[in-house]
Scaffold this active site. Structure first.
Site, PDB file in Angstrom:
ATOM      1  CE  LYS A 152      -3.578  -1.957   2.906  1.00 34.18           C
ATOM      2  NZ  LYS A 152      -5.150  -1.505   2.072  1.00 34.18           N
ATOM      3  NE  ARG A 179     -11.036  -9.783  -2.490  1.00 35.12           N
ATOM      4  CZ  ARG A 179     -10.622  -8.745  -3.476  1.00 35.12           C
ATOM      5  NH1 ARG A 179     -10.752  -9.169  -4.703  1.00 35.12           N
ATOM      6  NH2 ARG A 179     -10.580  -7.657  -3.169  1.00 35.12           N
TER       7      ARG A 179
END
Length: 549
Positions: free
Chosen positions: A326, A400
């Site tokens: 990130k 996920r």
């Protein structure tokens, strides 16, 4: 958190005993706590839990630092309890109304100083908004406004009437529950400040009911409201712990202690059990960290359950994005990437304390997503618990992967309904901002039930689609059965479509709470009773749904 820019979007619960990640009785020694336990100790939590209690009597005769009454917007001549207090003040409230300085707008307040005809020294008047629009959220907001307005004063103890319980038409029990939720939520603080600022000065709020016939209902409402608000505080605590404090093993130790106090069954799996369970997603995401994963299972099992529900929560204790790193701006907030799991824990604690008739199972994987020589890499193919193979295109779409394994375990439990919560995608924040969680599901009836609970608790949701065409974005170019991302378009829905591969074939719903899990400088839903930081979103909604399916 997943793809896209990061959105900036006790333990018996009565009284609640909030605990640090080293557990309630640890001093910080040992492998779970490490040096942080010794540094912060149990005082590490800035515990500003407000005491909210029922009291029988007349608000004009209560001897406290401040009494609280209300006013509907547009009312020129106050009546009821507000009118009685105004009479004791020789019309001071009416004078403020007449001057135009106070209109009764929802979220507003005015503080007056009492004379000799009242036992209290101050009178706070809070606005309830339009009489025709008054609802339980208006009551929560009025209670939050009370805590905020008195926070900068020398008021330690206050007493309030039951807002909305008169001409507002709300039931005393429901109104009292809303008062407890709004007041305790607004009083919540979590910080490491050393300047002596410990949050609001208000320590006790008495909810005064004049009618003895209604007093029992008020007490019941306050007890339930305290339970849910305190469970929400635990959720905020867990979400707020830094990545250094909240290693998977440490946070699992906190949950074990809370479960023991509350009567929940708790099982914690370490790396060996996770491997035995074939949880390839959990193993893959945790590979880059020196801190081993944990999988925590909680269960509330009443004697005669009317149904079984599985709650699944994403617990990434800190998310750097892994190899798909990130940007640095906003990465500090990735402490709250475990908010989904925290909401599941808080809901289970409330379910046990409220002794709900529903059997509730909580499944929460905890991992840390870090870059290193052993970290999962873009291009790797992993085998999931259900046997599917997944191409990892982006390691920042890690949530996920761990949810997929947990959802497959939920499917084995054969529940009547499964709901997962996750700070899953930046895309949902682009779509809905900080005003609603994204709601997805394969069961229209379940989705409608959650929408009703969201409306009742003002934890807004907005249903987003799971069109079959989104499947193509997960299949394109995949070496394995599917890939973990599908491009920029419809990112939140594509992530939901990925989860659908592993979820129960019916009775499943997914809440993407990325936009509403953290309150910073942007306009946030429920500002009158939601302080900055982790919001505790999902607890009120899920408890309401479990109580009234």
């Amino acid at each position: 958190m997943g793809l896209g820019p990061s959105p900036r979007a006790s333990c018996s619960l009565g009284p609640l005993r909030r605990v640090g990640p080293w557990g309630p009785d640890h001093t910080g020694e040992g492998p779970v706590a490490g040096d942080l336990g010794r540094l912060y100790g149990r005082a590490g939590l800035a515990d500003t839990m407000l005491q909210v209690e029922a009291e029988h009597g007349d608000i004009t005769e209560v001897d406290v630092d401040a009494i609280v009454v209300n006013l509907f917007e547009g009312v020129r001549d106050p009546g009821g309890a507000t009118g009685a207090v105004d009479g004791a003040l020789d019309g001071a409230i009416a004078d403020v109304i007449g001057s135009g300085d106070f209109t009764g707008e929802l979220g507003s307040s005015t503080l007056l100083y009492a004379g000799d005809d009242l036992a209290a020294t101050r009178v706070l008047v809070v606005g309830l908004g339009d009489r025709d629009d008054v609802d339980l959220d208006a009551v929560r907001r009025a209670a939050g406004t009370t805590v905020d307005a008195l926070g900068g004063t020398e008021v330690d103890e206050a007493a309030t009437i039951v807002h909305g319980g008169g001409i507002g038409g709300l039931s005393p029990r429901a109104s009292a529950r809303a008062i407890a939720m709004g007041a305790i939520s607004k009083a919540y603080r979590f910080h490491r400040k050393t300047n002596g600022d410990e949050g609001p000065d208000l320590q006790r709020l008495a909810v005064v009911e004049r009618s003895e016939d209604k007093l029992a209902a008020v007490r019941q409402g306050l007890a339930a409201g305290r339970t849910v608000a305190n469970a929400q505080a635990v959720t905020r605590d867990i979400a707020s712990f830094s990545g250094e404090e909240a290693a998977p093993a440490a946070i699992a130790g906190t949950i074990e202690a809370a479960a023991e106090d509350t009567g929940l069954d708790c099982t914690v799996w370490g790396p060996e059990e996770i491997a035995e369970q074939r949880m390839g997603g959990v193993q893959a995401v945790s590979r880059g960290s020196e801190r081993e994963p944990r999988f925590v299972q909680l269960e509330w099992a009443p004697g005669e359950a009317d149904r079984t529900v599985c709650l699944v929560g994403k617990g990434v204790t800190f998310d750097t994005g892994g190899i798909s790193l990130k940007r640095s701006s906003g990465m500090d907030e990735m402490r709250y990437d475990k908010h989904g799991a925290a909401s599941v824990v808080g809901t289970l604690l409330a379910a046990a304390e409220l002794e709900l008739d529903t059997r509730v199972i909580g499944l929460t994987p905890f991992v840390e997503n870090m870059p290193s020589g052993s970290a999962i890499k873009p291009g790797d193919v992993i085998k999931m618990r259900n046997g599917s193979t997944v191409d990892v295109i982006n390691t920042d779409a890690e949530g996920r992967l761990i949810l997929a394994d947990a959802l497959d375990l939920a499917r084995e439990r054969d529940p009547d309904a499964t709901v997962d919560l996750a700070t899953l995608t930046g895309s949902v924040s682009v779509a809905l901002g900080t005003q609603a969680a994204g709601l997805f599901g394969n069961d229209d009836e379940l989705v409608a039930e959650l929408e009703t609970a969201a409306q009742a608790t003002s934890e807004r949701v907005w249903r987003l689609p799971l069109f079959d065409e989104y499947e193509q974005q997960l299949d394109e170019g995949a070496v394995g059965d599917l890939q973990n991302v599908g491009g920029r378009n419809a990112g939140a829905s594509v992530a939901g479509k990925f989860l659908e591969h592993f979820a129960p074939e019916d009775g499943w719903a997914h809440l993407d709470i990325a936009g509403v899990a953290w309150n910073d400088d942007k306009p946030y839903l429920n500002p009158d009773y939601t302080p900055k930081g982790a919001t505790g979103v999902g607890v009120r909604l899920l408890v309401d749904w479990l109580e009234d399916p």
